[in-house]
Design an enzyme around this catalytic site. Structure first.
Site, PDB file in Angstrom:
ATOM      1  N   HIS A 169       0.581  -1.347   0.097  1.00  0.00           N
ATOM      2  CA  HIS A 169       0.025  -0.026  -0.167  1.00  0.00           C
ATOM      3  C   HIS A 169       0.913   1.303  -0.147  1.00  0.00           C
ATOM      4  O   HIS A 169       0.939   2.161  -0.681  1.00  0.00           O
ATOM      5  CB  HIS A 169      -1.003  -0.138   1.213  1.00  0.00           C
ATOM      6  N   GLU A 170       1.673   1.439   0.853  1.00  0.00           N
ATOM      7  CA  GLU A 170       2.669   2.606   1.116  1.00  0.00           C
ATOM      8  C   GLU A 170       3.612   2.584  -0.242  1.00  0.00           C
ATOM      9  O   GLU A 170       3.604   3.810  -0.501  1.00  0.00           O
ATOM     10  CB  GLU A 170       3.352   2.694   2.372  1.00  0.00           C
TER      11      GLU A 170
HETATM   12 ZN    ZN Z   1      -3.136   4.989   1.727  1.00  0.00          ZN
END
Ligand code: ZN
Length: 510
Positions: A274-275
């Site tokens: 995600h990051e």
């Molecule tokens: Zn996010």
């Protein structure tokens, strides 16, 4: 034709402001990663001074003089003389700088400093209150921050609701009126889908994710996936923080964080992906435009679309695991021996109502956002009071998800956002989910054999496509215009719902 270069006196000043903001971001990054708790108050002051300074510079008479040469103050558009016009980058730069300038101009400098200081303090009190499961401890800070944010909306001005003024900061163009139908449409198909899943005879056992997994190895695997995605460690870092986040000081220094829990394999894994999606966006911004709006990401919704695209459309897909599962099995051969790929794929896509937003599956996630969207509107519009939040929260969680939080730490205190004044931020998460599927569907149309590439661990064509279509443009186009350019449509819940019904229809044999 006037160009970006014509605006050099302006871009030089913007660059200086950006450097101050970058310095403040370094201090915030440190606060979330390595700063000892005792440093909190001093840090709040340091960041507040820098933010006040950046604000002063942005609203300076100097800046006003420069901008008024080129921008029509009534419309905020570049002023064009007959026979002389601006090229597109210059026109966008003026439009977006004017947007920032005129908004900042409405906020008194002492207000900006006070808001920054209170948010920084509230964030620290929130962290302690959450650990101690004590909402009453956080309540006075929450009251102060909310009061300041209402005041901010008054300064900024709005139509219909003060909440609209706050929404627009995170997602230019977003209003209650255009978000409400999106949420209504989502709910109309998501709730029946969730009901069918609950009644399905397929019951997913995700216990495999909760064996004991060595933390250092989890991090190593996260790093491996980030590298495959094209996240550049020469221009980035991976560190640990209580809440995973991404921050950028320049496209050459973009940092991501993750967290790692021994008994939750999915936590470190998906927060890295995600990051990483956020990180790729920031690393993909055009360095030539750094410091100006053209070198900045366009909105939080679009930013989140990048993280969700990688996390869900890629990271929770079958093709991705065809390549990465054997590696994961090698890394954790004891825990995953005999666990078939299909079993693992089902486990990471298990749908069940849960208390914590950041750990929610792709489907119930949006219900977590809907209830926050309703609560924060009511808070900002003064229809409900902060002291009533725990009860209101628990009631809505029960209505939407059918479960009741056993504690405020797992309820109203779970998210950091309100502590730093980010009212109007949550809807961008759902927008991100919707955009992510729209973009990924388009990528599949334009990149031949994309899914085969992903199944071979080749993630770089997708990364390049995103960079070319989205990252490098910064704020050249508005979010709606960008989506239109990339996919031929503005944001819509349909692609996400079609994707969700197909994917989960297969997993749960509906
Ligand atoms: Zn996010």
């Amino acid at each position: 034709m006037k160009t970006f270069a014509t605006l050099e006196p302006l871009t030089t000043r913007l660059l200086e402001i950006q450097r101050i903001n970058s310095a403040a971001s370094v201090l915030s990054w440190d606060q979330e990663t390595y700063m000892p708790v005792g440093g909190g108050e001093a840090r709040a002051e340091q960041i507040a001074v820098l933010q006040g300074l950046a604000h002063e510079k942005l609203v300076s008479p100097d800046m006003q003089t420069l901008l008024s040469q080129w921008v029509d103050p009534a419309t905020g558009q570049a002023a064009e003389q007959p026979g002389d016009s601006w090229d597109e980058p210059a026109r966008s730069l003026l439009r977006e700088t004017w947007r920032d300038f005129s908004r900042a101009k409405k906020l008194p400098s002492d207000f900006v400093v006070a808001l920054s200081r209170e948010c920084s303090l509230a964030q620290q009190v929130w962290a302690e209150a959450r650990t101690k499961n004590k909402f009453s401890m956080f309540l006075p800070n929450l009251r102060t921050v909310l009061r300041l944010k209402r005041e901010e909306a008054q300064y900024l001005g709005y139509q219909d609701s003060p909440y609209n003024a706050l929404l627009d900061v995170y997602e230019p163009g977003a209003t209650i009126a255009n978000l409400q139908p999106v949420f209504t449409a989502l709910k109309a198909r998501l709730v029946p889908l969730l009901k069918k899943i609950a009644q399905s005879r397929v019951k997913i056992d995700d216990s495999v994710l909760h064996h004991s997994y060595d933390q250092a190895r989890q991090l190593e695997f996260g790093r491996l996936v980030l590298t495959a995605m094209g996240y550049d460690f020469e221009r980035g870092r991976l560190d640990l923080s209580a809440h995973p986040f991404t921050t950028s000081f320049h496209p050459t220094d973009v940092r991501v964080t993750t967290r790692v829990h021994e008994h939750e394999l999915q936590s470190c894994l998906f927060s890295c992906i995600h990051e990483g999606g956020h990180g790729l966006y920031d690393q993909g911004l055009d360095q030539r435009y750094f410091g100006t709006p053209l070198g900045d990401s366009v909105s939080l919704g679009i930013h989140e679309s990048q993280s969700r695209l990688w996390e869900n459309c890629v990271g929770r897909s079958q093709p991705f695991w065809r390549f990465f599962y054997p590696i994961l099995q090698q890394t954790f051969h004891e825990q995953l021996r005999g666990v078939e790929i299909d079993q693992f794929y089902a486990a990471i896509n298990c749908v069940k109502p849960s208390l914590i937003r950041v750990e929610a599956d792709e489907l119930t996630y949006n219900l977590h956002i809907m209830l926050r969207f309703e609560i924060e509107q009511d808070l900002v519009e003064d229809k409900i009071q902060p002291e009533d939040l725990p009860a209101i929260w628990n009631q809505k969680v029960e209505d939407y998800l059918g479960i009741v939080p056993p504690s405020d730490a797992d309820g109203v205190l779970q998210d950091v956002h309100w502590s730093f004044g980010a009212f109007g931020y949550f809807p961008t998460y759902t927008l991100g989910n919707l955009y992510s599927v729209q973009f990924f569907e388009q990528a599949k149309l334009e990149i031949p054999n994309l899914e085969h590439e992903i199944a071979a661990g080749q993630l770089l064509s997708l990364r390049r496509w995103l960079e070319q279509k989205i990252h490098r443009w910064g704020r050249m186009f508005t979010p709606a215009h960008l989506a239109q350019r990339v996919t031929g449509a503005t944001v819509s819940p349909e692609p996400f719902l079609n994707y969700a019904e197909k994917k989960y229809g297969e997993i749960y044999q509906l």
